[in-house]
Design an enzyme around this catalytic site. Structure first.
Site, PDB file in Angstrom:
ATOM      1  N   ALA A   1     -31.661 114.991 -21.396  1.00 50.25           N
ATOM      2  CA  ALA A   1     -32.076 114.030 -20.385  1.00 50.25           C
ATOM      3  C   ALA A   1     -31.490 112.673 -20.763  1.00 50.25           C
ATOM      4  O   ALA A   1     -31.175 112.429 -21.942  1.00 50.25           O
ATOM      5  CB  ALA A   1     -33.594 113.965 -20.332  1.00 50.25           C
TER       6      ALA A   1
ATOM      7  N   GLU B   1     -32.760 123.268 -22.525  1.00 49.96           N
ATOM      8  CA  GLU B   1     -33.799 123.719 -21.581  1.00 49.96           C
ATOM      9  C   GLU B   1     -33.162 124.214 -20.275  1.00 49.96           C
ATOM     10  O   GLU B   1     -33.620 125.191 -19.684  1.00 49.96           O
ATOM     11  CB  GLU B   1     -34.774 122.563 -21.314  1.00 49.96           C
ATOM     12  CG  GLU B   1     -35.601 122.207 -22.546  1.00 49.96           C
ATOM     13  CD  GLU B   1     -36.356 120.895 -22.399  1.00 49.96           C
ATOM     14  OE1 GLU B   1     -35.711 119.860 -22.119  1.00 49.96           O
ATOM     15  OE2 GLU B   1     -37.588 120.890 -22.560  1.00 49.96           O
TER      16      GLU B   1
ATOM     17  N   GLU C   1     -35.612 116.261 -29.473  1.00 47.71           N
ATOM     18  CA  GLU C   1     -36.518 115.237 -28.919  1.00 47.71           C
ATOM     19  C   GLU C   1     -37.317 114.505 -29.981  1.00 47.71           C
ATOM     20  O   GLU C   1     -37.523 113.295 -29.891  1.00 47.71           O
ATOM     21  CB  GLU C   1     -37.472 115.870 -27.890  1.00 47.71           C
ATOM     22  CG  GLU C   1     -36.822 116.205 -26.553  1.00 47.71           C
ATOM     23  CD  GLU C   1     -36.142 117.566 -26.517  1.00 47.71           C
ATOM     24  OE1 GLU C   1     -35.996 118.205 -27.579  1.00 47.71           O
ATOM     25  OE2 GLU C   1     -35.743 117.993 -25.419  1.00 47.71           O
TER      26      GLU C   1
ATOM     27  N   GLY D   1     -32.797 118.519 -22.924  1.00 41.52           N
ATOM     28  CA  GLY D   1     -32.807 119.021 -21.550  1.00 41.52           C
ATOM     29  C   GLY D   1     -31.655 119.965 -21.249  1.00 41.52           C
ATOM     30  O   GLY D   1     -31.738 120.809 -20.350  1.00 41.52           O
TER      31      GLY D   1
HETATM   32  N1  CAA Z   1     -28.483 110.297 -22.593  1.00 42.46           N
HETATM   33  C1  CAA Z   1     -27.717 109.254 -22.228  1.00 42.46           C
HETATM   34  N2  CAA Z   1     -26.457 109.087 -22.654  1.00 42.46           N
HETATM   35  C2  CAA Z   1     -25.962 110.003 -23.492  1.00 42.46           C
HETATM   36  C3  CAA Z   1     -26.699 111.130 -23.914  1.00 42.46           C
HETATM   37  C4  CAA Z   1     -28.015 111.250 -23.419  1.00 42.46           C
HETATM   38  N3  CAA Z   1     -28.800 112.303 -23.730  1.00 42.46           N
HETATM   39  N4  CAA Z   1     -25.936 111.838 -24.781  1.00 42.46           N
HETATM   40  C5  CAA Z   1     -24.760 111.203 -24.872  1.00 42.46           C
HETATM   41  N5  CAA Z   1     -24.772 110.092 -24.093  1.00 42.46           N
HETATM   42  C6  CAA Z   1     -23.692 109.114 -23.925  1.00 42.46           C
HETATM   43  C7  CAA Z   1     -23.578 108.203 -25.116  1.00 42.46           C
HETATM   44  O1  CAA Z   1     -24.523 107.161 -25.045  1.00 42.46           O
HETATM   45  C8  CAA Z   1     -22.150 107.738 -24.973  1.00 42.46           C
HETATM   46  O2  CAA Z   1     -22.101 106.759 -23.959  1.00 42.46           O
HETATM   47  P1  CAA Z   1     -21.416 105.297 -24.273  1.00 42.46           P
HETATM   48  O3  CAA Z   1     -19.977 105.637 -24.508  1.00 42.46           O
HETATM   49  O4  CAA Z   1     -21.666 104.546 -22.996  1.00 42.46           O
HETATM   50  O5  CAA Z   1     -22.104 104.773 -25.469  1.00 42.46           O
HETATM   51  C9  CAA Z   1     -21.434 108.958 -24.415  1.00 42.46           C
HETATM   52  O6  CAA Z   1     -22.449 109.789 -23.852  1.00 42.46           O
HETATM   53  C10 CAA Z   1     -20.721 109.775 -25.480  1.00 42.46           C
HETATM   54  O7  CAA Z   1     -21.670 110.073 -26.495  1.00 42.46           O
HETATM   55  P2  CAA Z   1     -21.395 109.835 -28.051  1.00 42.46           P
HETATM   56  O8  CAA Z   1     -20.473 108.682 -28.253  1.00 42.46           O
HETATM   57  O9  CAA Z   1     -22.722 109.768 -28.743  1.00 42.46           O
HETATM   58  O10 CAA Z   1     -20.625 111.196 -28.411  1.00 42.46           O
HETATM   59  P3  CAA Z   1     -20.514 111.916 -29.826  1.00 42.46           P
HETATM   60  O11 CAA Z   1     -19.511 112.994 -29.649  1.00 42.46           O
HETATM   61  O12 CAA Z   1     -20.328 110.946 -30.934  1.00 42.46           O
HETATM   62  O13 CAA Z   1     -21.974 112.562 -30.066  1.00 42.46           O
HETATM   63  C11 CAA Z   1     -23.914 113.840 -29.385  1.00 42.46           C
HETATM   64  C12 CAA Z   1     -22.385 113.612 -29.240  1.00 42.46           C
HETATM   65  C13 CAA Z   1     -24.229 114.355 -30.799  1.00 42.46           C
HETATM   66  C14 CAA Z   1     -24.308 114.876 -28.354  1.00 42.46           C
HETATM   67  C15 CAA Z   1     -24.667 112.513 -29.158  1.00 42.46           C
HETATM   68  O14 CAA Z   1     -24.192 111.929 -27.940  1.00 42.46           O
HETATM   69  C16 CAA Z   1     -26.149 112.664 -29.029  1.00 42.46           C
HETATM   70  O15 CAA Z   1     -26.843 112.834 -30.035  1.00 42.46           O
HETATM   71  N6  CAA Z   1     -26.678 112.596 -27.786  1.00 42.46           N
HETATM   72  C17 CAA Z   1     -28.105 112.677 -27.529  1.00 42.46           C
HETATM   73  C18 CAA Z   1     -28.617 114.094 -27.654  1.00 42.46           C
HETATM   74  C19 CAA Z   1     -30.121 114.133 -27.465  1.00 42.46           C
HETATM   75  O16 CAA Z   1     -30.890 113.591 -28.227  1.00 42.46           O
HETATM   76  N7  CAA Z   1     -30.554 114.833 -26.391  1.00 42.46           N
HETATM   77  C20 CAA Z   1     -31.978 114.983 -26.066  1.00 42.46           C
HETATM   78  C21 CAA Z   1     -32.387 113.934 -25.072  1.00 42.46           C
HETATM   79  S1  CAA Z   1     -34.127 113.893 -24.850  1.00 42.46           S
HETATM   80  C22 CAA Z   1     -34.453 115.113 -23.711  1.00 42.46           C
HETATM   81  O17 CAA Z   1     -33.592 115.861 -23.281  1.00 42.46           O
HETATM   82  C23 CAA Z   1     -35.882 115.149 -23.276  1.00 42.46           C
HETATM   83  C24 CAA Z   1     -36.331 116.274 -22.441  1.00 42.46           C
HETATM   84  O18 CAA Z   1     -36.474 117.420 -22.867  1.00 42.46           O
HETATM   85  C25 CAA Z   1     -36.780 116.017 -21.100  1.00 42.46           C
END
Ligand code: CAA
Length: 260
Positions: A66, A114, A134, A111
């Site tokens: 998400a 999921e 999360e 998400g």
């Molecule tokens: N939400 C918003 N933006 C996201 C995102 C997310 N979940 N995941 C990645 N992005 C964005 C980053 O912010 C970045 O944008 P900017 O260039 O504007 O900063 C772009 O996508 C590229 O991401 P990274 O530079 O971080 O890419 P990377 O290859 O270095 O890392 C990754 C990849 C390990 C997937 C890392 O992006 C990451 O950890 N993302 C978050 C993963 C996460 O925690 N997901 C769970 C979200 S909570 C959820 O889903 C709740 C639920 O159940 C309802």
């Protein structure tokens, strides 16, 4: 079909290819994408010409969760509404009449994991990564991850993944039963399409009834599920597909299912 901002959809001779397409955010699910998904799924549900759906992601990610930037300012009430929206949309996928195959090309986190779990079958590229991170953000899974993950991989493994937030690779996902198959990145879509093709050759109504029997049965007790199965088995016995399937067997030829 209508054009969407964050989704691509193509009907390839009855096989629907749905691509999550917000690569600048690794296909993270924001409200706009969720609303689009809801609209597209409603259209797919109502289109009998679409027999099977493949769900995949554009570029290096399936779905990285998400949208964290959108969730940062959310209040408790807003978070609850967001969770319910995601659950509703993912339940639409789980209960779509058509089988849905997730072709997981990259990150399937939060998400995204999921979303993959709401599909019927999961095929992963060996580049895919899975996890429920999360708790690393101070929240819990909100789109039925706490419910579908233990049902798929068992309570102990689900708790380990959910409490640690650890990321696992595709081979580990295969070992714990989170995915059905692992392929090279090049073979991912061809493998998903070949499986979809085999399903499309079967009696479509029978496939749909099998989906209802498994999904409904898994959410109830064995006896109730068995009663439902017998009823749906009876319904499939009255179809033209059954007449054709069994006649073709007796006549030693391939069936040409009329689809009713
Ligand atoms: N939400 C918003 N933006 C996201 C995102 C997310 N979940 N995941 C990645 N992005 C964005 C980053 O912010 C970045 O944008 P900017 O260039 O504007 O900063 C772009 O996508 C590229 O991401 P990274 O530079 O971080 O890419 P990377 O290859 O270095 O890392 C990754 C990849 C390990 C997937 C890392 O992006 C990451 O950890 N993302 C978050 C993963 C996460 O925690 N997901 C769970 C979200 S909570 C959820 O889903 C709740 C639920 O159940 C309802």
């Amino acid at each position: 079909m209508k054009q969407f901002k964050n989704l691509l959809f193509e009907n390839q001779d009855g096989l629907g290819i749905l691509t999550m397409n917000r690569p600048a955010a690794l296909n993270a699910l924001n409200k706009e994408t969720m609303d689009e998904l809801c609209e597209l799924l409603t259209a797919i549900k109502e289109d009998p010409a679409i027999k099977v759906v493949i769900l995949t992601g554009a570029e290096k990610s399936f779905v990285a969760g998400a949208d964290i930037k959108e969730m940062l300012p959310m209040t408790a009430a807003e978070g609850q509404a967001w969770g319910r929206l995601g659950q509703t949309v993912f339940n639409m996928i789980e209960n779509l009449p058509q089988p849905v195959i997730a072709a997981i090309n990259g990150f399937a986190l939060g998400g995204g994991c999921e979303l993959a779990m709401s599909c019927d079958i999961r095929i992963a590229s060996d580049k895919a990564k899975f996890g429920q991170p999360e708790v690393t953000l101070g929240i819990i899974p909100g789109f039925c991850g706490t419910q579908r993950l233990p049902r798929l991989v068992g309570k102990g493994v689900a708790k380990e993944l959910t409490y640690t937030g650890d990321m696992i690779d595709a081979q580990e996902a295969l070992r714990i039963g989170l995915v059905n198959k692992v392929t090279t990145p090049e073979e991912l879509l061809p493998t998903a399409k070949a499986m979809a093709g085999r399903i499309m050759q079967r009696g479509q109504f029978a496939v749909q009834m099998a989906k209802v029997a498994i999904n409904t049965g898994m959410n109830t007790d064995m006896e109730t599920g068995s009663v439902l199965e017998a009823s749906l088995f009876g319904v499939t016995c009255a179809t033209e597909d059954k007449k054709e399937g069994m006649t073709a067997f007796v006549e030693k030829r391939k069936p040409a299912f009329p689809g009713k």
